[in-house]
Design a protein around this motif. Structure first.
Motif, short mmCIF file in Angstrom:
data_model
loop_
_atom_site.label_atom_id
_atom_site.label_comp_id
_atom_site.label_asym_id
_atom_site.label_seq_id
_atom_site.Cartn_x
_atom_site.Cartn_y
_atom_site.Cartn_z
N ASP A 131 5.68 -2.55 3.89
CA ASP A 131 4.96 -2.59 2.62
C ASP A 131 3.91 -1.48 2.66
O ASP A 131 2.80 -1.67 3.16
CB ASP A 131 4.31 -3.96 2.45
CG ASP A 131 3.66 -4.12 1.09
OD1 ASP A 131 3.41 -3.10 0.41
OD2 ASP A 131 3.38 -5.28 0.70
N LEU A 132 4.27 -0.33 2.12
CA LEU A 132 3.40 0.85 2.25
C LEU A 132 2.04 0.68 1.56
O LEU A 132 1.00 1.01 2.15
CB LEU A 132 4.12 2.09 1.73
CG LEU A 132 5.33 2.56 2.56
CD1 LEU A 132 5.98 3.77 1.92
CD2 LEU A 132 4.90 2.90 3.98
N PRO A 133 1.98 0.16 0.32
CA PRO A 133 0.65 -0.02 -0.29
C PRO A 133 -0.24 -0.95 0.52
O PRO A 133 -1.44 -0.68 0.69
CB PRO A 133 0.99 -0.62 -1.67
CG PRO A 133 2.38 -0.14 -1.95
CD PRO A 133 3.07 -0.13 -0.63
N ALA A 134 0.34 -2.05 1.03
CA ALA A 134 -0.46 -2.97 1.84
C ALA A 134 -0.92 -2.32 3.14
O ALA A 134 -2.08 -2.49 3.57
CB ALA A 134 0.36 -4.23 2.16
N LEU A 135 -0.05 -1.52 3.77
CA LEU A 135 -0.42 -0.84 5.01
C LEU A 135 -1.50 0.21 4.75
O LEU A 135 -2.43 0.37 5.57
CB LEU A 135 0.81 -0.19 5.64
CG LEU A 135 0.63 0.39 7.05
CD1 LEU A 135 0.21 -0.68 8.04
CD2 LEU A 135 1.93 1.06 7.52
N GLU A 136 -1.43 0.88 3.61
CA GLU A 136 -2.48 1.84 3.25
C GLU A 136 -3.83 1.16 3.12
O GLU A 136 -4.86 1.67 3.58
CB GLU A 136 -2.12 2.56 1.96
CG GLU A 136 -1.15 3.71 2.12
CD GLU A 136 -1.02 4.54 0.85
OE1 GLU A 136 -1.36 4.02 -0.23
OE2 GLU A 136 -0.58 5.70 0.94
N ARG A 137 -3.83 -0.03 2.48
CA ARG A 137 -5.09 -0.76 2.31
C ARG A 137 -5.65 -1.19 3.66
O ARG A 137 -6.87 -1.13 3.89
CB ARG A 137 -4.87 -1.99 1.42
CG ARG A 137 -4.64 -1.67 -0.05
CD ARG A 137 -4.75 -2.92 -0.90
NE ARG A 137 -3.76 -3.93 -0.53
CZ ARG A 137 -2.52 -3.99 -1.04
NH1 ARG A 137 -2.15 -3.09 -1.95
NH2 ARG A 137 -1.68 -4.94 -0.66
N GLU A 138 -4.79 -1.63 4.57
CA GLU A 138 -5.25 -2.10 5.87
C GLU A 138 -5.80 -0.96 6.73
O GLU A 138 -6.78 -1.13 7.45
CB GLU A 138 -4.11 -2.79 6.62
CG GLU A 138 -3.64 -4.10 6.01
CD GLU A 138 -4.64 -5.23 6.26
OE1 GLU A 138 -5.56 -5.04 7.09
OE2 GLU A 138 -4.50 -6.28 5.63
N LEU A 139 -5.14 0.20 6.64
CA LEU A 139 -5.54 1.32 7.50
C LEU A 139 -6.59 2.21 6.85
O LEU A 139 -7.32 2.93 7.54
CB LEU A 139 -4.32 2.16 7.88
CG LEU A 139 -3.21 1.44 8.64
CD1 LEU A 139 -2.07 2.41 8.98
CD2 LEU A 139 -3.74 0.78 9.91
N GLY A 140 -6.64 2.22 5.53
CA GLY A 140 -7.66 3.01 4.84
C GLY A 140 -7.36 4.50 4.76
O GLY A 140 -8.27 5.30 4.57
#
Length: 696
Positions: A131-140
């Protein structure tokens, strides 16, 4: 703008670097060390360019080898002139858990970053959904899904890089409260920008190259005062990071199916790393390589040789004078000694690039580990030794990955015995002179068999020398060998072509400059002599002509020989001749032995120049000139005894100033390069003497 590429080994970092920079690459050294620094330029937009720096592969910011250490030296010093504006972290989408450890450490250093999520196609085949959007949010940070091998995602990455990121990723780990007094004192003393960087100063100050002795003494006293246990703290930090990474992956990654069959890579490995069959396959591959160097490269080599000879003859037929002879006998002869070997150099590095691209080279290092152990080496020694087939200089630098002092010293000492690509010109010229161009056992080219025998002789001598040195050093230190196997893949032909281009360019521009320069110098030394010695010698020959009644061709040959023998070059050769006469060599070969100390391949340029001076333009190619050379009895000079004696001499001889220089640089002592020079020269002399006396 300067952008650093960083990632685990086998994460696709080099593929991405090649996609971004293409031919706009250069190789140098990191400041203060001899580890290769690859950099290049990428056109991000029509008006914006960026310098891309390819850092060595690493699994974390706690370096275990000297090449990994350059990463921390670069990223810990914001005042450094080559400090990056931000980093692109390449991660393997098929193994996110392991790859994200390095990313979280970089994030906590406060470095602006982009995550290049590579090998998405492999992850999808294995049923991994991210889940790329979720991973982006987690990693910043921005995440770019990619397939660097095929160039998918490169355009999107360039757009993100052009935006000049200045926001750092999320913080993933903070030092304990108990560590804050130590951390804050270090931050204040060194004016650092965050706590995690200060903690790394405390943990790794002994290995941070840019710190002064006073700085290291201060940190040693401070860590002792606070009873700081670096090993325990590093372990606790790593466990905590993996806990956070697991939480992130549980929220963002799902596996839609489980593999039930054994991966095809494992099935292939059972064959290629078999304890008996694996060695036979590897030897077969090497055999194919050496057959190709002779069989496939012969036609373009002949075209180049004939073209240089025809050009030289045309110029001599239409023009005359000292400058014309300088051009034809000096510059063109030296240039021919460079260009003629381009096909063989290209084939050698093309083969090695294919083996590396497919993932087979990693299996070779694993396969050879058991073979190396009895000789005092480890599997990690195989990488520099195989690299030594290309060039001993980067191969010796590659020994920095070996943690064991004993293994590293032995590897450095014996690696120059591996036949490097600079010896190919010497081998091929001499082998072609005395070995028939015919099939052996009905299939193999006899010259290719001979060439492989020379390479195997170098390998066996390296192993024997390592075994002897193991006894001399008497080191009881135990070493280990850990290597990750990359997934088998089809070679990326663009990268193979890029490797060939870079290696050929390096050969032509680096070795070529030396060869042509020495050829011109040699022409001057071989054309002119002290006082009236040449004129006197020519007059004596003319008197013999009148007495013997020689024809014009014989007269011309003897006059040219007499003038050359009494030139400056001839005087140097004559001074050396008594020492090399037992090997079957004359003063002309003595000149070539002296000049080839600059670089082994200079031997060919030297004999090309020596046998061109004063010769008839119609003599043709270098091979023709060497075959026409006569000894004092009027017999062919390059007999099998002399040729094989020379071949064996060049298998063993340490005749490269650059190799000695890099050995000194790596060992920090003249003891090792001097011992190398004495041992290898002595071994070469004794072996060449034995070969000549047996075959003569």
């Amino acid at each position: 703008m300067r952008i650093a590429l960083i990632g685990n080994p086998n994460s696709g970092k080099t593929s991405l670097f090649n996609q971004l920079t293409g031919l706009n690459q250069k190789v140098g050294n990191f400041p203060g060390v001899t580890v290769d620094r690859k950099s290049g330029f990428a056109q991000l937009t029509p008006v914006q360019r960026a310098e891309i720096v390819d850092l060595p592969g690493t699994y974390s910011l706690y370096p275990k080898s000297l090449d990994e250490k350059v990463i921390t030296d670069l990223l810990y010093d914001r005042a450094a002139g080559n400090y990056p504006d931000f980093v692109v972290v390449t991660v393997d989408a098929n193994n996110l858990r392991r790859s994200l450890l390095l990313f979280t450490q970089l994030g906590d250093l406060g470095l602006p970053a982009v995550l290049a999520l590579n090998m998405m196609d492999v992850a999808e085949r294995h049923g991994i959904r991210i889940d790329l959007p979720a991973l982006e949010r987690e990693l910043g940070v921005p995440i770019i899904p990619m397939n660097a091998r095929k160039g998918i995602g490169v355009a999107a990455l360039k757009i993100v890089m052009a935006q000049r990121l200045d926001a750092a990723p999320e913080r993933f780990w903070e030092p304990d409260e108990a560590l804050l007094p130590l951390v804050r004192q270090i931050r204040y003393y060194f004016d650092l920008h965050n706590d995690y960087l200060a903690l790394h100063y405390a943990q790794q100050y002994r290995h941070i190259g840019f710190l002064s002795d006073d700085d290291k003494a201060y940190l040693q006293e401070l860590t002792h005062q606070y009873e700081f246990d670096a090993t325990a703290r590093q372990a606790a930090e790593t466990i905590a990071r993996y806990g956070r990474i697991n939480d992130i992956l549980l929220e963002t990654v799902t596996v839609t199916r489980t593999e039930t069959r054994e991966p095809i890579s494992n099935r292939i490995d059972k064959v290629l790393t078999h304890r008996i069959g694996g060695y036979l396959i590897f030897l077969s591959i090497l055999f194919l390589l050496f057959q190709a160097i002779f069989a496939w490269a012969q036609y373009p080599m002949d075209w180049i040789d004939q073209g240089i000879a025809a050009l030289s003859a045309t110029i001599q037929e239409n023009f005359d004078g000292p400058l014309v002879r300088l051009l034809t006998e000096g510059v063109l002869a030296g240039l021919g000694g460079v260009l003629i070997f381009i096909p063989q150099i290209a084939l050698l590095f093309g083969f090695l690039a294919v083996l590396e691209e497919t993932g087979y080279m990693a299996r070779v290092t694993f396969l050879m580990d058991k073979l190396m152990r009895p000789f005092g080496l480890s599997g990690k020694s195989v990488v520099p030794m195989i690299s030594g087939l290309a060039c001993a200089v980067p191969a010796i630098m590659g020994a920095r990955t070996i943690e064991s002092w004993k293994d590293r010293m032995i590897t450095i000492f014996v690696t120059p015995l591996m036949s490097c690509s600079a010896r190919i010109p010497v081998y091929t010229v001499l082998v072609a002179l005395v070995v028939p161009d015919q099939a052996a056992w009905g299939v193999f080219n006899l010259r290719g068999v001979t060439l492989m025998g020379l390479y195997l002789l170098g390998l066996f001598s390296a192993l024997g020398s390592a075994w002897a040195l193991k006894i001399v050093l008497k080191a009881r230190e135990r070493s280990y060998f850990i290597m990750e196997f990359p997934v088998y893949q089809w070679p990326r032909w663009k990268n193979v072509a890029l490797t060939i281009y870079q290696k050929v360019q390096a050969f032509v521009m680096q070795a070529g400059k030396v060869i042509v320069a020495i050829s011109v110098l040699l022409w001057v030394l071989a054309t002119y002599g002290p006082g009236q010695k040449q004129e006197t010698a020519e007059a004596q020959v003319r008197q013999q002509v009148a007495a013997q009644g020689w024809n014009e061709e014989e007269t011309s040959r003897r006059v040219a020989s007499a003038r050359l023998e009494n030139s400056y070059a001839g005087s140097f050769g004559r001074a050396l001749e008594p020492a090399i006469r037992p090997l079957g060599y004359d003063w002309k070969i003595g000149i070539a032995l002296l000049t080839s100390f600059a670089a082994r391949e200079v031997f060919v340029g030297t004999i090309s120049t020596i046998y061109s001076v004063g010769q008839d333009a119609d003599m043709g190619t270098l091979q023709d000139k060497l075959r026409a050379e006569k000894d004092e009895n009027g017999q062919p000079f390059f007999t099998p005894a002399r040729a094989f004696s020379l071949l064996v001499f060049y298998v063993f001889a340490m005749q490269c100033m650059s190799t000695l220089a890099v050995t000194y640089r790596e060992t920090k002592s003249w003891k090792w390069p001097v011992a190398q020079l004495v041992y290898m020269t002595g071994l070469a002399y004794v072996a060449a003497l034995a070969v000549y006396q047996v075959l003569a």
